[in-house]
Enzyme design. Structure first.
Site, PDB file in Angstrom:
ATOM      1  N   THR A  15     -10.648 -28.690 -17.504  1.00 36.68           N
ATOM      2  CA  THR A  15     -11.725 -29.945 -17.631  1.00 36.68           C
ATOM      3  C   THR A  15     -13.134 -29.518 -16.946  1.00 36.68           C
ATOM      4  OG1 THR A  15     -11.168 -30.456 -15.339  1.00 36.68           O
ATOM      5  CG2 THR A  15     -10.526 -31.974 -17.176  1.00 36.68           C
ATOM      6  N   ASP A  67     -16.588 -26.715 -16.745  1.00 38.69           N
ATOM      7  CA  ASP A  67     -17.800 -26.477 -17.541  1.00 38.69           C
ATOM      8  C   ASP A  67     -17.556 -25.211 -18.251  1.00 38.69           C
ATOM      9  OD1 ASP A  67     -20.651 -26.654 -17.660  1.00 38.69           O
ATOM     10  OD2 ASP A  67     -20.702 -24.617 -16.919  1.00 38.69           O
ATOM     11  N   LEU A  68     -16.890 -24.136 -17.876  1.00 37.98           N
ATOM     12  CA  LEU A  68     -16.807 -23.147 -18.424  1.00 37.98           C
ATOM     13  C   LEU A  68     -15.751 -23.382 -19.990  1.00 37.98           C
ATOM     14  CD1 LEU A  68     -17.286 -19.936 -18.865  1.00 37.98           C
ATOM     15  CD2 LEU A  68     -15.025 -19.451 -17.552  1.00 37.98           C
ATOM     16  N   ALA A  69     -14.814 -24.069 -19.458  1.00 35.49           N
ATOM     17  CA  ALA A  69     -13.910 -24.619 -20.576  1.00 35.49           C
ATOM     18  C   ALA A  69     -14.595 -25.465 -21.812  1.00 35.49           C
ATOM     19  CB  ALA A  69     -12.587 -25.360 -19.941  1.00 35.49           C
ATOM     20  N   LYS A  70     -15.434 -26.225 -21.495  1.00 36.75           N
ATOM     21  CA  LYS A  70     -16.289 -27.025 -22.223  1.00 36.75           C
ATOM     22  C   LYS A  70     -17.014 -26.220 -23.108  1.00 36.75           C
ATOM     23  CE  LYS A  70     -15.787 -31.225 -19.724  1.00 36.75           C
ATOM     24  NZ  LYS A  70     -16.565 -32.055 -18.790  1.00 36.75           N
ATOM     25  N   ASP A  96      -2.378 -30.091  -9.871  1.00 29.49           N
ATOM     26  CA  ASP A  96      -3.013 -29.864  -8.728  1.00 29.49           C
ATOM     27  C   ASP A  96      -2.530 -28.371  -8.317  1.00 29.49           C
ATOM     28  OD1 ASP A  96      -4.058 -29.247  -6.062  1.00 29.49           O
ATOM     29  OD2 ASP A  96      -3.555 -31.067  -5.122  1.00 29.49           O
ATOM     30  N   LYS A 117     -14.514 -13.725 -13.672  1.00 22.54           N
ATOM     31  CA  LYS A 117     -14.850 -13.124 -12.186  1.00 22.54           C
ATOM     32  C   LYS A 117     -15.184 -14.293 -11.380  1.00 22.54           C
ATOM     33  CE  LYS A 117     -19.689 -13.612 -13.239  1.00 22.54           C
ATOM     34  NZ  LYS A 117     -21.121 -13.037 -13.164  1.00 22.54           N
ATOM     35  N   ASP A 170     -15.059  -9.679 -18.607  1.00 24.89           N
ATOM     36  CA  ASP A 170     -16.141  -9.541 -18.367  1.00 24.89           C
ATOM     37  C   ASP A 170     -16.946  -9.733 -19.545  1.00 24.89           C
ATOM     38  OD1 ASP A 170     -18.716  -7.965 -17.937  1.00 24.89           O
ATOM     39  OD2 ASP A 170     -18.071  -7.143 -16.315  1.00 24.89           O
ATOM     40  N   HIS A 171     -17.588 -10.868 -19.781  1.00 24.57           N
ATOM     41  CA  HIS A 171     -18.093 -11.312 -21.166  1.00 24.57           C
ATOM     42  C   HIS A 171     -19.121 -10.195 -21.543  1.00 24.57           C
ATOM     43  CE1 HIS A 171     -21.028 -13.528 -18.641  1.00 24.57           C
ATOM     44  NE2 HIS A 171     -21.755 -13.435 -19.342  1.00 24.57           N
ATOM     45  N   ASP A 225     -23.094 -10.628  -8.104  1.00 26.54           N
ATOM     46  CA  ASP A 225     -23.044 -11.457  -9.637  1.00 26.54           C
ATOM     47  C   ASP A 225     -23.263 -10.724 -10.806  1.00 26.54           C
ATOM     48  OD1 ASP A 225     -23.013 -14.150 -10.752  1.00 26.54           O
ATOM     49  OD2 ASP A 225     -24.980 -13.872 -11.137  1.00 26.54           O
ATOM     50  N   HIS A 270     -20.996  -6.355 -14.286  1.00 29.93           N
ATOM     51  CA  HIS A 270     -21.612  -6.310 -15.773  1.00 29.93           C
ATOM     52  C   HIS A 270     -22.300  -4.975 -16.010  1.00 29.93           C
ATOM     53  CE1 HIS A 270     -20.355 -10.353 -16.154  1.00 29.93           C
ATOM     54  NE2 HIS A 270     -21.329 -10.949 -15.638  1.00 29.93           N
TER      55      HIS A 270
HETATM   56  P1  NAD Z   1     -16.143 -25.909 -12.718  1.00 26.98           P
HETATM   57  O1  NAD Z   1     -16.053 -26.338 -11.429  1.00 26.98           O
HETATM   58  O2  NAD Z   1     -16.768 -26.792 -13.872  1.00 26.98           O
HETATM   59  O3  NAD Z   1     -14.422 -26.262 -12.907  1.00 26.98           O
HETATM   60  C1  NAD Z   1     -13.488 -26.020 -12.015  1.00 26.98           C
HETATM   61  C2  NAD Z   1     -12.323 -26.550 -12.677  1.00 26.98           C
HETATM   62  O4  NAD Z   1     -11.275 -26.216 -11.814  1.00 26.98           O
HETATM   63  C3  NAD Z   1     -12.117 -27.906 -13.326  1.00 26.98           C
HETATM   64  O5  NAD Z   1     -11.257 -28.131 -14.350  1.00 26.98           O
HETATM   65  C4  NAD Z   1     -11.326 -28.494 -11.914  1.00 26.98           C
HETATM   66  O6  NAD Z   1     -10.364 -29.807 -12.484  1.00 26.98           O
HETATM   67  C5  NAD Z   1     -10.278 -27.510 -11.610  1.00 26.98           C
HETATM   68  N1  NAD Z   1     -10.063 -27.398 -10.324  1.00 26.98           N
HETATM   69  C6  NAD Z   1     -10.542 -27.326  -9.067  1.00 26.98           C
HETATM   70  N2  NAD Z   1      -9.758 -27.710  -8.062  1.00 26.98           N
HETATM   71  C7  NAD Z   1      -8.381 -27.622  -8.458  1.00 26.98           C
HETATM   72  C8  NAD Z   1      -7.236 -27.846  -8.057  1.00 26.98           C
HETATM   73  N3  NAD Z   1      -6.949 -27.799  -6.665  1.00 26.98           N
HETATM   74  N4  NAD Z   1      -6.087 -27.534  -8.957  1.00 26.98           N
HETATM   75  C9  NAD Z   1      -6.323 -27.431 -10.210  1.00 26.98           C
HETATM   76  N5  NAD Z   1      -7.549 -27.335 -10.733  1.00 26.98           N
HETATM   77  C10 NAD Z   1      -8.464 -27.472 -10.044  1.00 26.98           C
HETATM   78  O7  NAD Z   1     -16.029 -24.332 -12.888  1.00 26.98           O
HETATM   79  P2  NAD Z   1     -16.445 -23.580 -14.034  1.00 26.98           P
HETATM   80  O8  NAD Z   1     -17.914 -23.241 -14.218  1.00 26.98           O
HETATM   81  O9  NAD Z   1     -15.630 -23.944 -15.333  1.00 26.98           O
HETATM   82  O10 NAD Z   1     -15.848 -22.053 -13.769  1.00 26.98           O
HETATM   83  C11 NAD Z   1     -14.636 -21.761 -13.362  1.00 26.98           C
HETATM   84  C12 NAD Z   1     -14.240 -20.405 -13.232  1.00 26.98           C
HETATM   85  O11 NAD Z   1     -15.078 -19.490 -14.069  1.00 26.98           O
HETATM   86  C13 NAD Z   1     -15.062 -19.821 -11.871  1.00 26.98           C
HETATM   87  O12 NAD Z   1     -13.838 -19.081 -11.286  1.00 26.98           O
HETATM   88  C14 NAD Z   1     -16.259 -19.350 -12.177  1.00 26.98           C
HETATM   89  O13 NAD Z   1     -16.581 -18.325 -11.161  1.00 26.98           O
HETATM   90  C15 NAD Z   1     -15.963 -18.541 -13.428  1.00 26.98           C
HETATM   91  N6  NAD Z   1     -17.157 -18.283 -14.183  1.00 26.98           N
HETATM   92  C16 NAD Z   1     -17.606 -19.463 -14.766  1.00 26.98           C
HETATM   93  C17 NAD Z   1     -18.794 -19.114 -15.520  1.00 26.98           C
HETATM   94  C18 NAD Z   1     -19.451 -20.174 -16.291  1.00 26.98           C
HETATM   95  O14 NAD Z   1     -20.513 -19.886 -16.938  1.00 26.98           O
HETATM   96  N7  NAD Z   1     -19.571 -21.523 -15.717  1.00 26.98           N
HETATM   97  C19 NAD Z   1     -19.320 -17.994 -16.163  1.00 26.98           C
HETATM   98  C20 NAD Z   1     -18.581 -16.701 -15.278  1.00 26.98           C
HETATM   99  C21 NAD Z   1     -17.410 -17.184 -14.536  1.00 26.98           C
END
Ligand code: NAD
Length: 487
Positions: free
Chosen positions: A12, A14-17, A87, A150, A179-180, A237, A242
């Protein structure tokens, strides 16, 4: 490709979406997904499968690069998705997940091939990996793989500890560290440039190359990421992962065969040949900076210390420039300059190779003062390659520099996440960061972190909208060079 289950921890988030669902969908419409697959998104909230499927569809429509109007395809894709409330800290939830994964495997009649994608905060990586093992999720009759995001550790010790823990549950060959930057087409091209161009191969060494410059500059500031960025900085970062990965891809020698193992081997050799920095030398070779206020696109912007969520006394680095040396036969004596920063004048990731001019030594003053030959590789946001050469202008008889240009105008290229997820599904880890590379990168960076901590080098302020602190320009001037292509 093998049928499989794709379990997305952080389903759910941000990255997933923004990246993962659109990537999976684009792979699906381009027929690059297996014939049968099950996608299971996990999140902490309670939600019905239906509601979750709707939210995934919305994300795809908002963020996908490709076609989203084919409702038949969309329905077929969305139908493969399920949601499980989960969880990561609750052992029972892993058992529940195992049961659900097994149930879906039976329903769809697919083998127990399981891809675990950890799109969650790094503190969960080891806990999730270990529980995958303990719960039986990882005891499959097929293959199991894990993709992790990462950051991989926050210094050398924590990275080693994390690797130690992950290796209790997954073999190195089963771990795909994203590493995108390695998913960007022009970075993937780097390894084969010399392979496919004998001209380049002949020149790709210290006899003909004067220096190599790798830049990744951003216009944006810290945005909403203050909590993460203020204790990470440009060094962790961008630089440790990268930038050093791009350095490896640029400097590695042709592998005997193009396979994940050989490429990893060649990249590792680059890191092993990197001249280590002693803590007392960091100030000579590394420049750190932090953006101050300035003007960007005609608008005044605040400095880092006035960004929301940032302590006014923060000494965090938003800019790094460094001079590195690779002490092997090919590169000995060729400086590699790396710089990366936020709030800079332009958004650009590029590599510039500056060639020597041996003719000058032969002909001295008889040669007009010309620019050196350059090879420019544009990685982002534009993709392309150009040569800067010298040519006589027939109109005035003067020698002038000309640019021989190639730009990839095809905007319909796969996104990095698409290429990388596709590779992982096929079991090809060529464009992922392997443990040895990650460890050697942290080894290189650790004295820089220590020097920062002990405040052994100044923190230069640079105006937002500039090319970084003056000290970063002096770093090259000391060697008789300059950063190319700054406007
Ligand atoms: P986010 O905060 O939007 O999402 C975090 C997700 O983790 C959510 O789905 C949440 O439900 C889940 N979560 C949190 N606590 C939990 C728990 N106790 N049990 C199960 N699930 C739990 O974060 P994001 O931006 O999607 O980033 C995810 C990962 O990707 C992070 O490690 C971040 O460092 C890495 N990352 C993100 C980006 C980016 O562009 N957003 C880029 C590079 C790396």
């Amino acid at each position: 490709m093998d049928s499989m289950t794709f379990v997305l921890f952080g389903g759910t988030g941000d990255l997933a979406k923004r990246k993962i669902y659109p990537a999976l969908y684009n792979l699906f419409i381009e027929q690059k997904m297996p014939s049968s697959f099950s996608i299971i998104g996990l999140g902490r909230r309670g939600m019905s499968h239906n509601d979750f499927q709707e939210s995934v569809e919305e994300s795809i429509k908002e963020f996908s690069r490709g076609e989203t109007t084919n409702s038949f395809k969309m329905v077929e894709f969305i139908e493969s998705i399920r949601y499980v409330q989960f969880d990561a800290t609750n052992k029972e939830d892993y058992k529940k997940l195992l049961k659900f994964v097994g149930q879906r495997e039976q329903e769809l009649n697919i083998p127990e091939n399981r891809m675990f994608y950890l799109s969650v905060a790094p503190e969960f990586f080891d806990m999730i990996a270990l529980n995958i093992k303990e719960s039986g999720l990882g005891s499959t009759k097929g293959w199991k793989r894990m993709i992790i995001e990462k950051p991989f550790g926050h210094d050398l010790i924590s990275a080693r500890e994390l690797n130690e823990k992950l290796s209790k549950a997954f073999e190195e060959e089963e771990i795909y560290r994203i590493d995108h930057y390695l998913g960007k087409p022009m970075v993937q091209n780097l390894g084969s440039l010399a392979f496919t161009n004998p001209i380049l191969q002949a020149l790709w060494n210290n006899k003909y190359i004067a220096n190599i410059q790798i830049t990744a500059s951003e216009i944006v500031g810290v945005e909403e990421r203050a909590g993460y960025y203020d204790h990470t900085g440009a060094i962790k970062d961008m630089f440790q992962n990268h930038m050093l990965q791009m350095l490896m891809m640029t400097a590695m020698h042709l592998p005997k065969e193009i396979s994940a193992k050989e490429v990893a081997n060649e990249k590792t050799k680059v890191m092993e040949a990197l001249r280590p920095l002693q803590i007392e030398d960091v100030a000579t070779h590394v420049i750190r900076g932090q953006y101050g206020p300035g003007v960007l696109n005609g608008e005044n912007v605040v400095g880092y210390l006035h960004e929301p969520g940032i302590e006014e006394t923060s000494k965090n680095d938003t800019f790094i420039a460094a001079r590195l040396w690779i002490d092997d036969d090919f590169w000995y004596g060729v400086p590699f300059y790396i710089r990366t920063g936020k709030r800079m004048k332009e958004k650009s990731t590029r590599i510039v190779v500056e060639f020597k001019n041996p003719l000058k030594e032969l002909y001295g003053d008889q040669i007009e003062d010309t620019l050196p030959n350059l090879l420019v590789i544009e990685i982002n946001p534009n993709e392309g390659m150009s040569y800067v050469l010298n040519s006589r202008n027939p109109a005035n008889g003067k020698t002038e520099s000309i640019k021989v240009d190639y730009a990839n105008d095809n905007k319909d290229v796969p996104e990095a996440y698409e290429l990388l997820i596709h590779d992982a599904l096929r079991g090809d880890s060529t464009f992922f960061a392997h443990w040895k590379e990650v460890e050697l990168s942290w080894e290189y960076v650790q004295p820089i972190l220590d020097a920062f901590k002990e405040q052994l080098l100044p923190l230069h302020s640079y105006p937002s909208g500039s090319y970084g602190p003056e000290a970063a320009h002096s770093l090259l001037r000391e060697d008789g060079f300059k950063w190319w292509l700054d406007e």
